[in-house]
Motif scaffolding. Structure first.
Motif, PDB file in Angstrom:
ATOM      1  N   ARG A  74      41.177 -36.137 -34.746  1.00 45.23           N
ATOM      2  CA  ARG A  74      40.748 -34.984 -34.047  1.00 45.23           C
ATOM      3  C   ARG A  74      40.087 -34.027 -34.915  1.00 45.23           C
ATOM      4  NH1 ARG A  74      45.694 -32.506 -31.408  1.00 45.23           N
ATOM      5  NH2 ARG A  74      46.300 -33.247 -33.378  1.00 45.23           N
ATOM      6  N   ALA A  75      38.883 -33.235 -34.672  1.00 38.67           N
ATOM      7  CA  ALA A  75      38.244 -32.205 -35.318  1.00 38.67           C
ATOM      8  C   ALA A  75      37.964 -30.883 -34.336  1.00 38.67           C
ATOM      9  CB  ALA A  75      36.870 -32.809 -35.792  1.00 38.67           C
ATOM     10  N   TYR A  76      38.026 -29.889 -34.930  1.00 35.66           N
ATOM     11  CA  TYR A  76      37.930 -28.676 -34.141  1.00 35.66           C
ATOM     12  C   TYR A  76      37.057 -27.720 -35.199  1.00 35.66           C
ATOM     13  CZ  TYR A  76      42.017 -29.942 -31.274  1.00 35.66           C
ATOM     14  OH  TYR A  76      42.659 -30.303 -30.103  1.00 35.66           O
ATOM     15  N   PHE A  77      36.161 -26.857 -34.526  1.00 31.88           N
ATOM     16  CA  PHE A  77      35.597 -25.521 -35.210  1.00 31.88           C
ATOM     17  C   PHE A  77      36.215 -24.469 -34.532  1.00 31.88           C
ATOM     18  CE2 PHE A  77      32.490 -22.465 -35.898  1.00 31.88           C
ATOM     19  CZ  PHE A  77      32.407 -22.381 -37.095  1.00 31.88           C
ATOM     20  N   PHE A  78      37.032 -23.964 -35.447  1.00 31.95           N
ATOM     21  CA  PHE A  78      37.864 -23.044 -34.771  1.00 31.95           C
ATOM     22  C   PHE A  78      37.112 -21.549 -34.918  1.00 31.95           C
ATOM     23  CE2 PHE A  78      40.778 -19.287 -35.357  1.00 31.95           C
ATOM     24  CZ  PHE A  78      41.587 -19.394 -34.306  1.00 31.95           C
ATOM     25  N   ASN A  79      36.993 -20.992 -33.644  1.00 30.63           N
ATOM     26  CA  ASN A  79      36.601 -19.536 -33.527  1.00 30.63           C
ATOM     27  C   ASN A  79      37.474 -18.709 -32.864  1.00 30.63           C
ATOM     28  OD1 ASN A  79      35.136 -17.241 -32.834  1.00 30.63           O
ATOM     29  ND2 ASN A  79      33.663 -18.046 -31.549  1.00 30.63           N
ATOM     30  N   VAL A  80      38.023 -17.615 -33.720  1.00 35.70           N
ATOM     31  CA  VAL A  80      39.306 -16.769 -32.978  1.00 35.70           C
ATOM     32  C   VAL A  80      38.861 -16.100 -31.778  1.00 35.70           C
ATOM     33  CG1 VAL A  80      38.513 -14.532 -34.241  1.00 35.70           C
ATOM     34  CG2 VAL A  80      40.774 -15.200 -33.807  1.00 35.70           C
ATOM     35  N   TRP A  81      37.413 -15.924 -31.450  1.00 37.48           N
ATOM     36  CA  TRP A  81      36.875 -15.331 -30.007  1.00 37.48           C
ATOM     37  C   TRP A  81      36.892 -16.196 -29.051  1.00 37.48           C
ATOM     38  CZ3 TRP A  81      37.524 -10.342 -30.420  1.00 37.48           C
ATOM     39  CH2 TRP A  81      37.562  -9.735 -31.757  1.00 37.48           C
ATOM     40  N   ALA A  82      36.952 -17.722 -29.214  1.00 41.47           N
ATOM     41  CA  ALA A  82      36.774 -18.523 -28.098  1.00 41.47           C
ATOM     42  C   ALA A  82      37.746 -18.350 -26.922  1.00 41.47           C
ATOM     43  CB  ALA A  82      37.163 -19.991 -28.594  1.00 41.47           C
ATOM     44  N   GLY A  83      36.923 -18.383 -25.752  1.00 40.55           N
ATOM     45  CA  GLY A  83      37.642 -18.116 -24.512  1.00 40.55           C
ATOM     46  C   GLY A  83      37.664 -16.565 -24.190  1.00 40.55           C
ATOM     47  N   ARG A  84      37.185 -15.843 -24.815  1.00 42.22           N
ATOM     48  CA  ARG A  84      37.223 -14.466 -24.510  1.00 42.22           C
ATOM     49  C   ARG A  84      36.235 -14.055 -23.346  1.00 42.22           C
ATOM     50  NH1 ARG A  84      34.927  -9.303 -27.442  1.00 42.22           N
ATOM     51  NH2 ARG A  84      36.253  -7.636 -27.111  1.00 42.22           N
ATOM     52  N   ALA A  85      35.017 -14.791 -23.594  1.00 38.99           N
ATOM     53  CA  ALA A  85      33.980 -14.520 -22.542  1.00 38.99           C
ATOM     54  C   ALA A  85      34.301 -15.192 -21.169  1.00 38.99           C
ATOM     55  CB  ALA A  85      32.498 -15.078 -22.968  1.00 38.99           C
ATOM     56  N   LEU A  86      35.233 -16.424 -21.285  1.00 37.45           N
ATOM     57  CA  LEU A  86      35.606 -16.840 -19.796  1.00 37.45           C
ATOM     58  C   LEU A  86      36.740 -16.116 -19.119  1.00 37.45           C
ATOM     59  CD1 LEU A  86      35.335 -20.540 -21.051  1.00 37.45           C
ATOM     60  CD2 LEU A  86      33.890 -19.414 -19.661  1.00 37.45           C
ATOM     61  N   SER A  87      37.736 -15.788 -19.986  1.00 38.07           N
ATOM     62  CA  SER A  87      38.810 -15.109 -19.487  1.00 38.07           C
ATOM     63  C   SER A  87      39.525 -13.860 -20.240  1.00 38.07           C
ATOM     64  CB  SER A  87      39.889 -16.009 -19.115  1.00 38.07           C
ATOM     65  OG  SER A  87      40.943 -15.103 -18.499  1.00 38.07           O
ATOM     66  N   ARG A  88      38.924 -12.766 -20.291  1.00 32.96           N
ATOM     67  CA  ARG A  88      39.374 -11.725 -21.134  1.00 32.96           C
ATOM     68  C   ARG A  88      40.881 -11.365 -21.165  1.00 32.96           C
ATOM     69  NH1 ARG A  88      35.284  -7.418 -23.456  1.00 32.96           N
ATOM     70  NH2 ARG A  88      36.863  -6.155 -24.872  1.00 32.96           N
ATOM     71  N   GLY A  89      41.341 -11.621 -19.886  1.00 36.27           N
ATOM     72  CA  GLY A  89      42.641 -11.434 -19.711  1.00 36.27           C
ATOM     73  C   GLY A  89      43.724 -12.407 -20.296  1.00 36.27           C
ATOM     74  N   ARG A  90      43.218 -13.606 -20.384  1.00 31.25           N
ATOM     75  CA  ARG A  90      44.019 -14.824 -20.773  1.00 31.25           C
ATOM     76  C   ARG A  90      44.035 -14.502 -22.363  1.00 31.25           C
ATOM     77  NH1 ARG A  90      42.316 -20.766 -20.079  1.00 31.25           N
ATOM     78  NH2 ARG A  90      43.752 -21.601 -21.411  1.00 31.25           N
ATOM     79  N   PHE A  91      42.746 -14.183 -23.016  1.00 29.57           N
ATOM     80  CA  PHE A  91      42.464 -13.958 -24.258  1.00 29.57           C
ATOM     81  C   PHE A  91      43.441 -13.131 -24.850  1.00 29.57           C
ATOM     82  CE2 PHE A  91      40.340 -11.623 -27.834  1.00 29.57           C
ATOM     83  CZ  PHE A  91      39.882 -12.794 -28.647  1.00 29.57           C
ATOM     84  N   ARG A  92      43.529 -11.794 -24.153  1.00 30.99           N
ATOM     85  CA  ARG A  92      44.292 -10.805 -24.610  1.00 30.99           C
ATOM     86  C   ARG A  92      45.803 -11.189 -24.716  1.00 30.99           C
ATOM     87  NH1 ARG A  92      41.106  -6.449 -21.434  1.00 30.99           N
ATOM     88  NH2 ARG A  92      39.919  -5.113 -22.780  1.00 30.99           N
ATOM     89  N   VAL A  93      46.195 -11.810 -23.642  1.00 32.81           N
ATOM     90  CA  VAL A  93      47.741 -12.301 -23.574  1.00 32.81           C
ATOM     91  C   VAL A  93      47.937 -13.231 -24.708  1.00 32.81           C
ATOM     92  CG1 VAL A  93      49.077 -13.838 -22.503  1.00 32.81           C
ATOM     93  CG2 VAL A  93      47.808 -12.106 -21.029  1.00 32.81           C
ATOM     94  N   ARG A  94      47.183 -14.284 -25.000  1.00 30.63           N
ATOM     95  CA  ARG A  94      47.399 -15.049 -26.105  1.00 30.63           C
ATOM     96  C   ARG A  94      47.286 -14.414 -27.518  1.00 30.63           C
ATOM     97  NH1 ARG A  94      42.728 -19.549 -26.272  1.00 30.63           N
ATOM     98  NH2 ARG A  94      41.877 -17.920 -27.265  1.00 30.63           N
ATOM     99  N   LEU A  95      46.342 -13.456 -27.679  1.00 30.53           N
ATOM    100  CA  LEU A  95      46.181 -12.856 -29.058  1.00 30.53           C
ATOM    101  C   LEU A  95      47.448 -11.847 -29.071  1.00 30.53           C
ATOM    102  CD1 LEU A  95      44.016 -12.031 -31.308  1.00 30.53           C
ATOM    103  CD2 LEU A  95      43.773  -9.969 -29.810  1.00 30.53           C
ATOM    104  N   ARG A  96      47.741 -11.387 -28.027  1.00 27.67           N
ATOM    105  CA  ARG A  96      49.006 -10.523 -28.210  1.00 27.67           C
ATOM    106  C   ARG A  96      50.334 -11.288 -28.707  1.00 27.67           C
ATOM    107  NH1 ARG A  96      51.102  -5.236 -26.080  1.00 27.67           N
ATOM    108  NH2 ARG A  96      48.939  -4.619 -25.949  1.00 27.67           N
ATOM    109  N   ALA A  97      50.430 -12.219 -27.897  1.00 30.18           N
ATOM    110  CA  ALA A  97      51.728 -13.343 -28.239  1.00 30.18           C
ATOM    111  C   ALA A  97      51.518 -13.631 -29.711  1.00 30.18           C
ATOM    112  CB  ALA A  97      51.808 -14.263 -27.254  1.00 30.18           C
TER     113      ALA A  97
END
Length: 343
Positions: free
Chosen positions: A273-296
């Motif tokens: 598998r290959a990934y291009f990692f971007n720490v901001w991925a998912g923020r535009a789709l769900s800011r709430g989920r992004f914040r929860v994951r970042l905090r955790a």
């Protein structure tokens, strides 16, 4: 500086580090749901080096205040935010805006820094720690007994990656210039000199069956070598294109090429598998989920720091007003760890 004054460092355009401008102004007021963080520590990361050249793929238009992350104390709160958080040390991921004595942040985006961790220590593991943790545990899912290859093992992200991988029980091979090899060996890393050694040949001798994960910030031609070194079931995580830092032309093109390669490799039936990692991925789709994951995840990183599984690698500390000198030092390639600016 008076109590009502703030200092900020502005990137006015594509300039040499000496072209950074130090400006003074009034301390900003927080809006509803916001806090003002009095900066105690911010840092110089590869992103700011790219932004100075106009090469960071989604940077704002010039002029702007750079600064990818910040650690500081809450000094004021807006409507809807408990005044009880004033005086609390917090960290926040910003992308831009951190190179200022006072930073306005949404209260939902700040993460408490645990007692016993200093501001400069915490700063070394905000963007670097989040990036390393998420690549290691959310993408590659590295486990005990595996072998991983970390490019730039002495760098800001690389240093944290090495330590988190070892805390997970993995064996680490790391690329770095020769002067950093003694420190890497001391940490239990097998070093490879990317300047003088044939990296693929050396890795194949060390891990004949391939490695379980490669973390590659180099991009360009390096990425194909990284993919070829994976064992069956292995994961490549690409998180930058340092090799194109000084290129001219489109700043999006190196990233788009990487994304195209990643898509193609994942489409092939090859058990890797290959990934291009971007720490901001998912923020535009769900800011709430992004914040929860970042905090955790940042909380996990701070706990690893407090337990001593990772150590704060501070290469140098300079005042905010010496941001140009800090940028020069960061770009020299001689510093091991994070260059921290303090308020």
């Amino acid at each position: 500086m008076n109590a009502g004054e703030m200092i900020e460092v502005v990137l006015p355009g594509r300039v040499e580090p000496e072209g950074l401008e130090v400006r003074q102004g009034a301390v900003p007021a927080p809006g509803p749901g916001q806090v003002v963080v009095r900066m105690e520590a911010t840092g110089v990361s590869f992103a700011e080096q790219q932004m100075r050249r106009g090469r960071y793929y989604d940077q704002p238009p010039f002029p702007f205040v750079p600064g990818y992350d910040v650690v500081g104390t809450v000094s004021a709160t807006g409507d809807g935010v408990s005044p009880g958080v004033v005086g609390t040390r917090v960290a926040a991921l910003l992308k831009v805006g951190g190179w200022a004595s006072h930073v306005v942040v949404d209260a939902a985006d700040v993460v408490p820094v645990p007692e016993g961790i200093g501001a400069a220590e915490a700063e070394t593991v905000v963007i670097n720690g989040i990036t390393a943790w998420q690549m290691l545990h959310r993408k590659a899912r590295v486990r005990a007994g595996q072998t991983v290859l970390v490019h730039g093992a002495n760098g800001g992200v690389g240093t944290v990656l090495v330590q988190l991988a070892q805390a997970a029980g993995a064996k680490v091979i790391g690329t770095a210039s020769a002067r950093h090899h003694p420190a890497l060996r001391e940490r239990g890393v097998t070093p490879i000199d990317y300047r003088t050694e044939n990296i693929p040949a050396r890795v194949r001798r060390l891990a004949p069956g391939g490695v379980d994960a490669v973390f590659d910030h180099v991009g360009g031609r390096s990425i194909a070598d990284s993919w070829s070194l994976l064992a069956p079931g292995g994961t490549l995580v690409s998180y930058g294109s340092a090799s194109t830092r000084d290129d001219e032309g489109s700043k999006q093109w190196p990233v788009l090429k990487l994304l195209g390669r990643v898509w193609l490799w994942n489409a092939l039936p090859n058990r890797r598998r290959a990934y291009f990692f971007n720490v901001w991925a998912g923020r535009a789709l769900s800011r709430g989920r992004f914040r929860v994951r970042l905090r955790a995840d940042l909380t996990e990183v701070f706990e690893a720091l407090r337990r001593g599984e990772i150590t704060a690698q501070i290469a140098a500390e300079l005042p905010l007003t010496q941001a140009a000198e800090a940028m020069r030092l960061a770009e020299s390639g001689t510093a091991a760890g994070k260059i921290v600016l303090h308020g």
